[in-house]
Motif scaffolding. Structure first.
Motif, PDB file in Angstrom:
ATOM      1  N   GLU B  82     116.321  91.817  36.338  1.00  0.00           N
ATOM      2  CA  GLU B  82     115.361  92.132  37.393  1.00  0.00           C
ATOM      3  C   GLU B  82     116.012  92.092  38.774  1.00  0.00           C
ATOM      4  O   GLU B  82     116.900  91.271  39.029  1.00  0.00           O
ATOM      5  CB  GLU B  82     114.226  91.097  37.328  1.00  0.00           C
ATOM      6  CG  GLU B  82     113.109  91.313  38.309  1.00  0.00           C
ATOM      7  CD  GLU B  82     112.433  92.664  38.142  1.00  0.00           C
ATOM      8  OE1 GLU B  82     113.036  93.664  38.561  1.00  0.00           O
ATOM      9  OE2 GLU B  82     111.324  92.715  37.615  1.00  0.00           O
ATOM     10  N   GLN B  83     115.611  92.994  39.612  1.00  0.00           N
ATOM     11  CA  GLN B  83     116.071  93.003  40.999  1.00  0.00           C
ATOM     12  C   GLN B  83     114.833  93.003  41.885  1.00  0.00           C
ATOM     13  O   GLN B  83     113.921  93.790  41.666  1.00  0.00           O
ATOM     14  CB  GLN B  83     116.912  94.255  41.296  1.00  0.00           C
ATOM     15  CG  GLN B  83     118.210  94.337  40.516  1.00  0.00           C
ATOM     16  CD  GLN B  83     119.220  93.310  40.996  1.00  0.00           C
ATOM     17  OE1 GLN B  83     119.214  92.917  42.163  1.00  0.00           O
ATOM     18  NE2 GLN B  83     120.066  92.858  40.099  1.00  0.00           N
ATOM     19  N   CYS B  84     114.818  92.129  42.873  1.00  0.00           N
ATOM     20  CA  CYS B  84     113.648  92.016  43.734  1.00  0.00           C
ATOM     21  C   CYS B  84     114.071  92.101  45.196  1.00  0.00           C
ATOM     22  O   CYS B  84     115.212  91.803  45.540  1.00  0.00           O
ATOM     23  CB  CYS B  84     112.923  90.687  43.505  1.00  0.00           C
ATOM     24  SG  CYS B  84     112.336  90.478  41.809  1.00  0.00           S
ATOM     25  N   VAL B  85     113.144  92.520  46.025  1.00  0.00           N
ATOM     26  CA  VAL B  85     113.358  92.454  47.467  1.00  0.00           C
ATOM     27  C   VAL B  85     112.305  91.501  48.026  1.00  0.00           C
ATOM     28  O   VAL B  85     111.308  91.204  47.372  1.00  0.00           O
ATOM     29  CB  VAL B  85     113.264  93.842  48.130  1.00  0.00           C
ATOM     30  CG1 VAL B  85     114.363  94.752  47.623  1.00  0.00           C
ATOM     31  CG2 VAL B  85     111.901  94.482  47.871  1.00  0.00           C
ATOM     32  N   ILE B 106     111.703  95.375  41.731  1.00  0.00           N
ATOM     33  CA  ILE B 106     111.932  96.811  41.519  1.00  0.00           C
ATOM     34  C   ILE B 106     111.550  97.217  40.105  1.00  0.00           C
ATOM     35  O   ILE B 106     111.059  98.306  39.881  1.00  0.00           O
ATOM     36  CB  ILE B 106     113.419  97.142  41.811  1.00  0.00           C
ATOM     37  CG1 ILE B 106     113.709  96.899  43.290  1.00  0.00           C
ATOM     38  CG2 ILE B 106     113.743  98.576  41.427  1.00  0.00           C
ATOM     39  CD1 ILE B 106     115.169  97.002  43.666  1.00  0.00           C
ATOM     40  N   PHE B 107     111.773  96.319  39.163  1.00  0.00           N
ATOM     41  CA  PHE B 107     111.421  96.632  37.781  1.00  0.00           C
ATOM     42  C   PHE B 107     110.270  95.732  37.352  1.00  0.00           C
ATOM     43  O   PHE B 107     110.254  94.552  37.671  1.00  0.00           O
ATOM     44  CB  PHE B 107     112.611  96.395  36.846  1.00  0.00           C
ATOM     45  CG  PHE B 107     113.860  97.097  37.285  1.00  0.00           C
ATOM     46  CD1 PHE B 107     113.915  98.476  37.325  1.00  0.00           C
ATOM     47  CD2 PHE B 107     114.976  96.381  37.675  1.00  0.00           C
ATOM     48  CE1 PHE B 107     115.059  99.128  37.738  1.00  0.00           C
ATOM     49  CE2 PHE B 107     116.131  97.018  38.093  1.00  0.00           C
ATOM     50  CZ  PHE B 107     116.166  98.402  38.125  1.00  0.00           C
ATOM     51  N   SER B 108     109.328  96.315  36.631  1.00  0.00           N
ATOM     52  CA  SER B 108     108.204  95.485  36.190  1.00  0.00           C
ATOM     53  C   SER B 108     108.567  94.712  34.923  1.00  0.00           C
ATOM     54  O   SER B 108     107.867  93.829  34.510  1.00  0.00           O
ATOM     55  CB  SER B 108     106.970  96.350  35.954  1.00  0.00           C
ATOM     56  OG  SER B 108     107.243  97.316  34.970  1.00  0.00           O
ATOM     57  N   ASP B 109     109.657  95.101  34.270  1.00  0.00           N
ATOM     58  CA  ASP B 109     110.189  94.297  33.167  1.00  0.00           C
ATOM     59  C   ASP B 109     111.688  94.552  33.151  1.00  0.00           C
ATOM     60  O   ASP B 109     112.219  95.187  34.043  1.00  0.00           O
ATOM     61  CB  ASP B 109     109.539  94.665  31.825  1.00  0.00           C
ATOM     62  CG  ASP B 109     109.645  96.153  31.550  1.00  0.00           C
ATOM     63  OD1 ASP B 109     110.393  96.827  32.288  1.00  0.00           O
ATOM     64  OD2 ASP B 109     108.995  96.636  30.629  1.00  0.00           O
ATOM     65  N   ASN B 110     112.355  94.056  32.141  1.00  0.00           N
ATOM     66  CA  ASN B 110     113.795  94.301  32.066  1.00  0.00           C
ATOM     67  C   ASN B 110     114.040  95.560  31.236  1.00  0.00           C
ATOM     68  O   ASN B 110     113.985  95.513  30.005  1.00  0.00           O
ATOM     69  CB  ASN B 110     114.509  93.115  31.394  1.00  0.00           C
ATOM     70  CG  ASN B 110     114.460  91.890  32.266  1.00  0.00           C
ATOM     71  OD1 ASN B 110     114.060  91.965  33.425  1.00  0.00           O
ATOM     72  ND2 ASN B 110     114.850  90.772  31.719  1.00  0.00           N
ATOM     73  N   PRO B 111     114.269  96.685  31.910  1.00  0.00           N
ATOM     74  CA  PRO B 111     114.377  97.916  31.127  1.00  0.00           C
ATOM     75  C   PRO B 111     115.677  97.978  30.338  1.00  0.00           C
ATOM     76  O   PRO B 111     116.683  97.383  30.718  1.00  0.00           O
ATOM     77  CB  PRO B 111     114.345  99.003  32.205  1.00  0.00           C
ATOM     78  CG  PRO B 111     114.840  98.340  33.437  1.00  0.00           C
ATOM     79  CD  PRO B 111     114.486  96.894  33.337  1.00  0.00           C
ATOM     80  N   SER B 210     123.780  98.981  44.810  1.00  0.00           N
ATOM     81  CA  SER B 210     124.402  97.972  45.687  1.00  0.00           C
ATOM     82  C   SER B 210     123.811  96.590  45.412  1.00  0.00           C
ATOM     83  O   SER B 210     124.489  95.574  45.562  1.00  0.00           O
ATOM     84  CB  SER B 210     124.251  98.352  47.166  1.00  0.00           C
ATOM     85  OG  SER B 210     122.919  98.193  47.575  1.00  0.00           O
ATOM     86  N   LEU B 211     122.548  96.557  44.983  1.00  0.00           N
ATOM     87  CA  LEU B 211     121.955  95.265  44.615  1.00  0.00           C
ATOM     88  C   LEU B 211     122.620  94.698  43.366  1.00  0.00           C
ATOM     89  O   LEU B 211     122.766  93.490  43.209  1.00  0.00           O
ATOM     90  CB  LEU B 211     120.450  95.414  44.376  1.00  0.00           C
ATOM     91  CG  LEU B 211     119.592  95.685  45.607  1.00  0.00           C
ATOM     92  CD1 LEU B 211     118.164  96.038  45.200  1.00  0.00           C
ATOM     93  CD2 LEU B 211     119.577  94.486  46.542  1.00  0.00           C
TER      94      LEU B 211
END
Lengths: 230, 303
Positions: B82-85, B106-111, B210-211
């Motif tokens: 998961e990546q969040c801002v 950014i993702f609602s689950d781990n795709p 970049s994240l």
């Protein structure tokens, strides 16, 4: 699933809150409070909270979630699992957790005829904070639409590095008679905190998008056209 | 004392084995789950080169038989983290953060991220084996009980004597994966991310990348890949996914099933001509042994 909404969010407005923006209002006086949520100018929901000694220092209200719950008439439509108690001097933080709606909040203190408006997010007052995270790289103008103060904001194009991008400390901006500083440069995901010192509605608008990382040393050309003063 | 003795030099036996080798092809696919990731492969391969050494102990040694990969497609599947801002502190104090903005992820689950890698052309492997030779007698199941040898020949189902390479040991050499595989994996990850995020504008893809930072480092961490990616892939394919076994079993099965040489029984001496039936002699007691120089086949004439 990828949250595409946050990439559609270009620019922010403290008076019409969207994803990646939030307003914070300190609440000092104990007692019951009621907030009305407006979406695109229409009242869509309300919520309640109580300021009391046993409350916490920060109360987050996701207005998209509150609006999703709709008006129940109960006066308390926040997440039922959340404790709606705030300590005197604590901060009410209003944000948008999902969706593309633009929201405002009007908070009143007291009950019945004694009720009075203490906070209207469409016009922030001294002591309030507006926080913004702008992801889309580019050049922006920041305007206080109440006193026409302006600042320039540059959101740099993200660089590919070996280490993951870690957001730098948020930049602090004083929003008084003018913005201080008047020129800002941030990384995408880096926060901006506008500390309101005079009546303000802070609007961040994209002027020039950056669609690729700038080439080192390459000449840049800019054309700025302004309408002549009347 | 046998009635017939036939000998083939090492060179002649190499030619016989070459025909057998060239007819071999195999394809296989499999997949497995290994905790933080999944992996699958799809392979097709054939054999080339190799040299046969006849040995005085009645065995043959086949060395440096190259496995040529017509297809060697490997797909790694990982859950990208998961990546969040947001989530940063608005009001820091000496005692911690007094006010913090909420996170938006950014993702609602781990795709799942599927990373296809084409290793054909990058992977070298070879087989060596030690085998004895054995004879066999083949009666075609399509041959009817009423058929005599003329009927069987006319129907294309004659009995046959066969000579097999009978492996005692099969040694599939450890893969040698070209050093370039690290770059290949990195490009494959980059392309997979682009595919996953393809509907987003370029700046958004660049921001997400970049994240993540270095994607190859990210995947290395997720999959716990050591410094030597090639060695890790060798182990994954060869041991974890069992490709070494697949290769060895395919070659074993092929050699046990397909003869290196066969001939009809009875053996034709004269073709049919002038209204006369063909002249054939029955062959019995076919036996084979190997010397340092020759493969020697002996048989008797008789029913």
């Amino acid at each position: 699933m990828i949250n595409t909404e946050i990439f559609m969010q270009i620019g922010l407005d403290s008076g019409a809150l969207t994803l990646l923006g939030a307003v914070a209002h300190p609440v000092h006086e104990p007692g019951p409070y009621r907030g009305v949520v407006l979406r695109d100018g229409e009242e869509v929901a309300d919520f309640g909270f109580v300021v009391a000694e046993e409350g916490r220092t920060q109360l987050d209200v996701d207005v998209a979630k509150v609006a999703g719950a709709g008006r129940t008439g109960c006066g308390c439509c926040t997440d039922p699992s959340a404790d709606p108690h705030l300590r005197p001097g604590g901060v009410l933080l209003v944000h948008v957790g999902s969706g593309r709606g633009a929201y405002a909040v009007v908070v009143s203190a007291g009950e019945g005829d004694a009720r009075r408006v203490v906070f209207d997010s469409r016009q922030l007052e001294k002591g309030d904070l507006f926080t913004a995270t702008v992801l889309r790289p580019g050049r922006y103008t920041v305007t206080n639409t109440v006193n026409r103060a302006r600042a320039e904001l540059e959101v740099r194009y993200p660089e590919r590095r070996r280490e993951p991008l870690r957001a730098a400390e948020p930049v602090q901006v004083r929003a008084g008679d003018r913005f201080d500083p008047e020129r800002l440069a941030v990384q995408p995901t880096q926060g901006q905190v506008y500390a309101v010192e005079t009546s303000a509605r802070v609007v961040i608008e994209l002027v020039e998008p950056y669609d690729a990382a700038p080439v080192e040393g390459a000449p840049r050309f800019r054309l700025v056209a302004r309408r002549p003063a009347e | 004392m046998s009635d017939i003795t036939l000998a083939a030099s090492e060179s002649a036996f190499n030619t016989l084995f070459g025909q057998l080798r060239d007819a071999f092809t195999e394809s296989a696919s499999d997949s497995g789950s290994f905790g933080p990731f999944t992996a699958s492969y799809s392979v097709a391969f054939h054999l080339e080169n190799g040299s046969v050494d006849l040995r005085g102990n009645n065995t043959i040694k086949i060395s440096e038989l190259d496995i040529v990969w017509d297809t060697l497609a490997v797909t790694l599947g990982i859950d990208i983290p998961e990546q969040c801002v947001g989530g940063w502190c608005i009001i820091p104090t000496p005692f911690g953060c007094a006010l913090r903005v909420p996170k938006i992820c950014i993702f609602s689950d781990n795709p799942d991220l599927l990373i296809p890698i084409d290793l054909s052309g990058l992977l070298r492997s070879e087989v060596s084996l030690v085998a004895s030779l054995r004879t066999g007698y083949f009666v075609d199941p399509a041959r009817q009980p009423w058929m005599d040898y003329v009927d069987a020949e006319n129907a294309g189902v004659p009995n046959k004597w066969q000579l097999f390479v009978d492996p005692q040991t099969v040694d599939v050499d450890v893969f040698d994966i070209a050093d370039i595989v690290g770059d290949l994996l990195e490009h494959a990850i980059d392309a997979a991310i682009d595919t996953l995020l393809g509907f987003l504008p370029g700046w958004a893809r660049d921001l997400i990348k970049s994240l993540f930072g270095s994607l190859i480092d990210l995947v290395r961490d997720l999959l716990d890949i050591p410094d030597d990616i090639g060695e890790w892939l060798q182990d994954l394919l060869g041991t974890s996914l069992g490709l070494l076994n697949v290769i060895a079993t395919a070659i074993l099965d092929y050699l046990l099933k397909d003869p290196v040489w066969s001939f009809e029984d009875p053996f034709p001496i004269l073709d049919a001509a002038g209204g006369l039936i063909p002249v054939k002699i029955p062959v019995a007691n076919l036996a084979v042994h190997v010397t340092d120089d020759e493969m020697v086949v002996e048989a008797n004439v008789g029913p």
